[in-house]
Motif scaffolding. Structure first.
Motif, PDB file in Angstrom:
ATOM      1  N   SER A 142       0.878  -1.378  -0.130  1.00 32.11           N
ATOM      2  CA  SER A 142       0.046  -0.011   0.032  1.00 32.11           C
ATOM      3  C   SER A 142       0.750   1.338  -0.083  1.00 32.11           C
ATOM      4  O   SER A 142       0.269   2.514  -0.096  1.00 32.11           O
ATOM      5  CB  SER A 142      -0.922  -0.027   1.232  1.00 32.11           C
ATOM      6  OG  SER A 142      -0.059   0.026   2.529  1.00 32.11           O
ATOM      7  N   ALA A 190       3.582   3.529  -1.878  1.00 34.54           N
ATOM      8  CA  ALA A 190       4.201   3.375  -3.324  1.00 34.54           C
ATOM      9  C   ALA A 190       5.585   3.010  -3.449  1.00 34.54           C
ATOM     10  O   ALA A 190       6.609   3.566  -2.870  1.00 34.54           O
ATOM     11  CB  ALA A 190       3.823   4.690  -4.115  1.00 34.54           C
ATOM     12  N   THR A 243       1.354   1.024  -6.506  1.00 33.45           N
ATOM     13  CA  THR A 243       0.758   0.316  -5.141  1.00 33.45           C
ATOM     14  C   THR A 243       0.137  -0.972  -5.821  1.00 33.45           C
ATOM     15  O   THR A 243      -0.303  -0.946  -6.980  1.00 33.45           O
ATOM     16  CB  THR A 243      -0.020   1.146  -4.453  1.00 33.45           C
ATOM     17  OG1 THR A 243      -1.121   1.615  -5.172  1.00 33.45           O
ATOM     18  CG2 THR A 243       0.743   2.253  -3.717  1.00 33.45           C
TER      19      THR A 243
END
Length: 455
Positions: free
Chosen positions: A369, A371, A428
């Motif tokens: 989650s 990036a 992500t």
């Protein structure tokens, strides 16, 4: 330990850790169980030396070093120490109470002692993750300790096949060293070239001898954490009983030197040397004297290694961790490429014969989650003059626009490896990753060993 390791002045300030090492407060008067791993970590190696009194260590777990050096390697273990290492239970034994003892003995002026290494050489911090190596140890406590040199340390995996003749480039991390029964300890990092180089060899980059009150009369935890969570600013941290007392940062030695010395597997070593470079640097004594006490053992309660799982951050959805080292030959599908044996550090295979229009697909790569913004790949090229190309990262479709890329030309040969970084657009979630290869010439232009992503 493989070098002279005379480190009498600190080279940098300690940096606080987000999480103290496992078992940080252990000062075992009686045998302790191997501590559970820190939250979010996994135990990847441990030994609590629970064998019967007078027995040697498990040879499936440990390798005995014997004699005065590795076969084909430097004499006197490369340090000038004077003992002969043996696999005798007079020198290396379990005491029946949950401890390993390594005991130097004076035999009419000739010293023997013990030195053992883990059979495993794959103890590594994954890209984007961390490795902790820790032990609970009571240092030798001789009446006259002149020349004693107990150590708990690690060598890069590539040292073993060649008798450490490639030292110090393959990396050495000294977790704990003391000399002359001073009740002190030092942490040291060796890298680069000898003499000189970015690690100031043969001394290395070290903490210098730090006070270690009670370390000869009780068990204390000595730990090191290799931290690769920021793949562009990695570091190694040393701890005594959970307190970070020394740190070395990647920026101190440069990316290429660091990667050669750190970003790979290690094996662990426990030994007690007699005489040599470190004792000589502290007291001017190249060897133990005639009055040096015989038979004072180093006692080890446990040794353990912990790792963050595959380098994958919390919040991921399974599949291949984007922050682990993804082997190029592990593709789900590919076109135009072939695999071959590599001579790169760690061995295995690489993907070669890569030219314009070729590609490889990797399914289910989990970026979590947070990036990913970085891409690194281990590449080599023996391409001819004027031949170069791009290594591109695309998501979910070969026709998608690249999220990042880097250019590569001749590196000096098809097995002359470099790790090349690139920025990528923030990614992500879980994706199919395509590596595509683009060149303005039809000739092969790159080989690929592995790749990884980072924040």
């Amino acid at each position: 330990m493989a070098g002279a390791a005379v480190t009498l002045a600190a080279f940098g300030a300690a940096v606080p850790s987000d999480a103290a090492p496992s078992g940080a407060a252990t000062r075992a008067a009686t045998p302790q169980a191997v501590p559970a791993p820190p939250t979010g970590w996994s135990t990847v190696f441990s030994d609590d030396f629970g064998g019967s009194a007078g027995t040697g260590v498990s040879r499936s777990t440990w390798l005995y070093d014997t004699g005065t050096g590795y076969p084909g390697g430097a004499g006197n273990w490369g340090t000038g120490e004077v003992e002969t290492m043996t696999d005798s239970t007079s020198n290396v034994y379990q005491d029946g109470s949950g401890h390993l003892v390594i005991k130097p003995l004076n035999n009419n002026g000739s010293w023997t002692s013990g030195r053992i290494e883990t059979q495993r050489t794959d103890l590594a911090a994954p890209a984007g993750g961390q490795l902790e190596v820790t032990a609970s140890i009571k240092q030798p406590n001789p009446a006259n300790g002149l020349g004693y040199w107990p150590a708990f340390w690690m060598l890069g995996a590539a040292a073993r096949p060649v008798g450490a003749t490639n030292w110090p480039s393959i990396g050495e991390i000294d977790v704990m060293e003391d000399v002359n029964a001073l009740s002190k300890e030092a942490g040291t990092f060796h890298c680069g070239v000898d003499p000189g180089g970015p690690c100031n060899e043969t001394n290395g980059l070290g903490s210098g001898l730090q006070s270690c009150s009670g370390c000869q009369t009780g068990y204390h935890t000595y730990s090191v954490i290799i931290d690769r969570t920021n793949t562009s600013a990695e570091q190694i941290r040393w701890y005594l009983d959970g307190t970070n007392f020394y740190t070395v940062n990647e920026s101190q030695v440069g990316t290429s030197t660091w990667q050669n010395a750190v970003d790979h597997g290690f094996f662990i070593i426990l030994n007690v040397a007699m005489g040599g470079g470190f004792p000589n640097g502290v007291c001017g004594c190249g060897s133990p004297s005639g009055s040096t006490s015989s038979g004072a053992g180093m006692s080890v309660d446990y040794v353990a290694a912990y790792s963050t799982a595959s380098g994958t951050p919390p919040g991921g959805g399974g599949g291949t961790g984007a922050y682990s080292t993804i082997q190029a030959e592990g593709y789900s599908a590919a076109s135009g490429v072939a695999t071959e044996t590599t001579t790169d550090t760690g061995g295995g295979q690489d993907v070669g014969w890569i030219a314009n229009g070729d590609w490889a697909r990797y399914d289910g790569v989990d970026f979590g989650s947070t990036a990913a913004t970085q891409f690194r790949a281990r590449v080599a090229s023996g391409a001819g003059a004027g031949v170069s190309g791009l290594v591109e990262v695309r998501l979910d479709s070969r026709s998608a626009s690249p999220v990042g890329s880097f250019a590569i030309g001749n590196t000096g040969g098809w097995q002359s490896w470099e790790t090349v970084p690139a920025n990528i657009a923030g990614v992500t979630g879980t994706h199919t990753v395509y590596l595509t290869f683009t060149s303005g010439q039809p000739a092969d232009f790159v080989n690929l060993n592995w790749f990884t992503f980072g924040h």
